[in-house]
Design a protein around this motif. Structure first.
Motif, PDB file in Angstrom:
ATOM      1  N   GLU A  98      58.834 -35.866 -22.122  1.00 61.33           N
ATOM      2  CA  GLU A  98      57.721 -35.214 -21.437  1.00 61.33           C
ATOM      3  C   GLU A  98      57.470 -35.841 -20.074  1.00 61.33           C
ATOM      4  OE1 GLU A  98      54.372 -35.306 -24.084  1.00 61.33           O
ATOM      5  OE2 GLU A  98      55.648 -34.783 -25.788  1.00 61.33           O
ATOM      6  N   ARG A  99      57.009 -35.028 -19.167  1.00 60.65           N
ATOM      7  CA  ARG A  99      56.622 -35.505 -17.847  1.00 60.65           C
ATOM      8  C   ARG A  99      55.436 -36.450 -18.024  1.00 60.65           C
ATOM      9  NH1 ARG A  99      57.912 -33.141 -12.773  1.00 60.65           N
ATOM     10  NH2 ARG A  99      56.331 -33.363 -11.168  1.00 60.65           N
ATOM     11  N   THR A 100      55.434 -37.512 -17.262  1.00 58.84           N
ATOM     12  CA  THR A 100      54.368 -38.507 -17.338  1.00 58.84           C
ATOM     13  C   THR A 100      53.786 -38.728 -15.942  1.00 58.84           C
ATOM     14  OG1 THR A 100      55.872 -40.347 -16.909  1.00 58.84           O
ATOM     15  CG2 THR A 100      55.539 -39.726 -19.238  1.00 58.84           C
ATOM     16  N   PRO A 101      52.620 -39.356 -15.853  1.00 60.03           N
ATOM     17  CA  PRO A 101      52.092 -39.684 -14.530  1.00 60.03           C
ATOM     18  C   PRO A 101      53.075 -40.546 -13.724  1.00 60.03           C
ATOM     19  CG  PRO A 101      50.368 -39.920 -16.167  1.00 60.03           C
ATOM     20  CD  PRO A 101      51.650 -39.670 -16.920  1.00 60.03           C
ATOM     21  N   ARG A 102      53.768 -41.456 -14.394  1.00 57.09           N
ATOM     22  CA  ARG A 102      54.744 -42.288 -13.673  1.00 57.09           C
ATOM     23  C   ARG A 102      55.853 -41.430 -13.077  1.00 57.09           C
ATOM     24  NH1 ARG A 102      55.787 -47.240 -12.191  1.00 57.09           N
ATOM     25  NH2 ARG A 102      57.960 -47.805 -11.870  1.00 57.09           N
TER      26      ARG A 102
ATOM     27  N   TYR B 221      44.712 -37.087 -19.118  1.00 58.48           N
ATOM     28  CA  TYR B 221      45.013 -38.482 -19.431  1.00 58.48           C
ATOM     29  C   TYR B 221      44.549 -38.870 -20.825  1.00 58.48           C
ATOM     30  CZ  TYR B 221      45.945 -39.174 -14.476  1.00 58.48           C
ATOM     31  OH  TYR B 221      46.460 -39.080 -13.219  1.00 58.48           O
ATOM     32  N   THR B 222      45.306 -39.790 -21.398  1.00 58.81           N
ATOM     33  CA  THR B 222      44.828 -40.514 -22.567  1.00 58.81           C
ATOM     34  C   THR B 222      44.489 -41.912 -22.068  1.00 58.81           C
ATOM     35  OG1 THR B 222      47.085 -41.199 -23.132  1.00 58.81           O
ATOM     36  CG2 THR B 222      46.233 -39.205 -24.205  1.00 58.81           C
ATOM     37  N   PHE B 223      43.536 -42.554 -22.721  1.00 57.46           N
ATOM     38  CA  PHE B 223      43.082 -43.860 -22.273  1.00 57.46           C
ATOM     39  C   PHE B 223      43.337 -44.879 -23.365  1.00 57.46           C
ATOM     40  CE2 PHE B 223      40.829 -40.562 -20.040  1.00 57.46           C
ATOM     41  CZ  PHE B 223      41.036 -40.937 -18.716  1.00 57.46           C
ATOM     42  N   GLY B 224      43.890 -46.006 -22.971  1.00 60.62           N
ATOM     43  CA  GLY B 224      44.283 -47.035 -23.920  1.00 60.62           C
ATOM     44  C   GLY B 224      43.116 -47.705 -24.605  1.00 60.62           C
ATOM     45  N   GLY B 225      43.440 -48.357 -25.712  1.00 57.53           N
ATOM     46  CA  GLY B 225      42.436 -49.084 -26.464  1.00 57.53           C
ATOM     47  C   GLY B 225      43.006 -49.487 -27.807  1.00 57.53           C
ATOM     48  N   PRO B 226      42.152 -49.910 -28.716  1.00 56.31           N
ATOM     49  CA  PRO B 226      42.639 -50.292 -30.050  1.00 56.31           C
ATOM     50  C   PRO B 226      43.167 -49.061 -30.787  1.00 56.31           C
ATOM     51  CG  PRO B 226      40.240 -50.402 -29.954  1.00 56.31           C
ATOM     52  CD  PRO B 226      40.719 -50.085 -28.571  1.00 56.31           C
ATOM     53  N   PRO B 227      43.998 -49.266 -31.790  1.00 54.48           N
ATOM     54  CA  PRO B 227      44.515 -48.123 -32.546  1.00 54.48           C
ATOM     55  C   PRO B 227      43.376 -47.299 -33.141  1.00 54.48           C
ATOM     56  CG  PRO B 227      45.563 -50.167 -33.251  1.00 54.48           C
ATOM     57  CD  PRO B 227      44.456 -50.535 -32.313  1.00 54.48           C
ATOM     58  N   GLU B 228      43.569 -46.004 -33.175  1.00 53.25           N
ATOM     59  CA  GLU B 228      42.551 -45.122 -33.739  1.00 53.25           C
ATOM     60  C   GLU B 228      42.301 -45.518 -35.198  1.00 53.25           C
ATOM     61  OE1 GLU B 228      42.009 -40.376 -34.228  1.00 53.25           O
ATOM     62  OE2 GLU B 228      43.052 -41.088 -32.432  1.00 53.25           O
ATOM     63  N   GLY B 229      41.060 -45.617 -35.558  1.00 53.47           N
ATOM     64  CA  GLY B 229      40.711 -45.966 -36.926  1.00 53.47           C
ATOM     65  C   GLY B 229      40.629 -47.465 -37.172  1.00 53.47           C
ATOM     66  N   ASP B 230      40.991 -48.280 -36.179  1.00 53.30           N
ATOM     67  CA  ASP B 230      40.932 -49.733 -36.336  1.00 53.30           C
ATOM     68  C   ASP B 230      40.405 -50.359 -35.042  1.00 53.30           C
ATOM     69  OD1 ASP B 230      41.151 -52.310 -37.188  1.00 53.30           O
ATOM     70  OD2 ASP B 230      43.337 -52.305 -37.393  1.00 53.30           O
TER      71      ASP B 230
ATOM     72  N   ASN C 208      38.727 -52.880 -34.363  1.00 56.59           N
ATOM     73  CA  ASN C 208      38.711 -54.338 -34.262  1.00 56.59           C
ATOM     74  C   ASN C 208      40.108 -54.943 -34.168  1.00 56.59           C
ATOM     75  OD1 ASN C 208      35.875 -54.382 -34.397  1.00 56.59           O
ATOM     76  ND2 ASN C 208      35.975 -54.189 -36.624  1.00 56.59           N
ATOM     77  N   ALA C 209      41.116 -54.118 -34.098  1.00 59.74           N
ATOM     78  CA  ALA C 209      42.495 -54.618 -34.055  1.00 59.74           C
ATOM     79  C   ALA C 209      42.747 -55.400 -32.770  1.00 59.74           C
ATOM     80  CB  ALA C 209      43.484 -53.455 -34.148  1.00 59.74           C
ATOM     81  N   ASP C 210      43.646 -56.368 -32.861  1.00 61.89           N
ATOM     82  CA  ASP C 210      44.034 -57.158 -31.693  1.00 61.89           C
ATOM     83  C   ASP C 210      45.223 -56.522 -30.970  1.00 61.89           C
ATOM     84  OD1 ASP C 210      42.085 -59.033 -32.040  1.00 61.89           O
ATOM     85  OD2 ASP C 210      43.357 -60.419 -33.153  1.00 61.89           O
ATOM     86  N   VAL C 211      45.347 -55.222 -31.114  1.00 65.40           N
ATOM     87  CA  VAL C 211      46.470 -54.487 -30.519  1.00 65.40           C
ATOM     88  C   VAL C 211      45.904 -53.512 -29.500  1.00 65.40           C
ATOM     89  CG1 VAL C 211      48.328 -52.854 -31.021  1.00 65.40           C
ATOM     90  CG2 VAL C 211      47.796 -54.670 -32.645  1.00 65.40           C
ATOM     91  N   TYR C 212      46.613 -53.337 -28.405  1.00 71.71           N
ATOM     92  CA  TYR C 212      46.223 -52.374 -27.385  1.00 71.71           C
ATOM     93  C   TYR C 212      47.250 -51.252 -27.379  1.00 71.71           C
ATOM     94  CZ  TYR C 212      44.986 -50.411 -22.835  1.00 71.71           C
ATOM     95  OH  TYR C 212      44.611 -49.564 -21.825  1.00 71.71           O
ATOM     96  N   VAL C 213      46.806 -50.043 -27.611  1.00 70.49           N
ATOM     97  CA  VAL C 213      47.678 -48.873 -27.574  1.00 70.49           C
ATOM     98  C   VAL C 213      47.519 -48.250 -26.195  1.00 70.49           C
ATOM     99  CG1 VAL C 213      48.177 -46.615 -28.581  1.00 70.49           C
ATOM    100  CG2 VAL C 213      47.425 -48.503 -30.055  1.00 70.49           C
ATOM    101  N   ARG C 214      48.611 -48.197 -25.457  1.00 62.91           N
ATOM    102  CA  ARG C 214      48.560 -47.681 -24.096  1.00 62.91           C
ATOM    103  C   ARG C 214      48.301 -46.186 -24.068  1.00 62.91           C
ATOM    104  NH1 ARG C 214      53.753 -50.740 -21.440  1.00 62.91           N
ATOM    105  NH2 ARG C 214      52.772 -52.777 -21.302  1.00 62.91           N
ATOM    106  N   GLY C 215      47.625 -45.772 -23.019  1.00 62.21           N
ATOM    107  CA  GLY C 215      47.416 -44.359 -22.746  1.00 62.21           C
ATOM    108  C   GLY C 215      48.116 -43.993 -21.450  1.00 62.21           C
TER     109      GLY C 215
END
Length: 151
Positions: free
Chosen positions: A71-75, A100-109, A111-118
């Motif tokens: 898929e085409r991306t902003p980059r 755009y999608t915006f990054g943050g913790p995984p959906e449903g979690d 408090n996770a120490d993981v960052y899911v990129r948007g």
């Protein structure tokens, strides 16, 4: 002494080298994926591309690791602008209207120490592909969407 216009042309050509290489890699991966889906063997693809079969295998692995590669991306928009395929107005129009999608913790979690990129992260990490002025404009245009994504 060189004219300023000539030096600007040289600078533009030099700055386009890396984006052009990145786009070529992206297009190569997409073409290899299309060939595999059409039933071509890795050896057939390798012969056609002019590389060894292990290179095709590596490209397919990259595609598996990046499912969004089709898929085409902003980059990609930024890269296509950098190499002159899009003019400034086309680039900004597409990026201003991007869903755009915006990054943050995984959906449903949360408090996770993981960052899911948007997809917005590609704008944040655009580096010299995007001027400060253009970044500021996109930042302002997306302010409400970014705020809504946090709730």
């Amino acid at each position: 002494m060189m004219s300023v216009a000539f030096e600007n042309d040289i600078e533009r050509q030099l700055r386009a080298i890396s984006p052009r290489a990145e786009l070529a890699q992206l297009e190569k991966i997409r073409a290899v994926l299309a060939a595999v889906e059409a039933g071509w063997s890795q050896r057939q693809i390798a012969r056609r591309v002019g590389v060894e079969q292990p290179e095709i295998s590596r490209l397919l692995k990259k595609a598996r690791l990046r499912p969004d590669i089709r898929e085409r991306t902003p980059r990609e928009v930024l890269l296509r602008y950098a190499v002159g395929e899009l003019d400034h107005e086309q680039m900004m129009d597409e990026l201003e209207h991007w869903d755009y999608t915006f990054g943050g913790p995984p959906e449903g979690d949360p408090n996770a120490d993981v960052y899911v990129r948007g997809s917005w992260d590609q704008i944040e990490r655009a580096g010299d592909l995007l001027s400060d002025t253009d970044y500021q404009r996109l930042f302002e245009v997306t302010a409400a969407r970014r705020a809504a994504s946090r709730h």
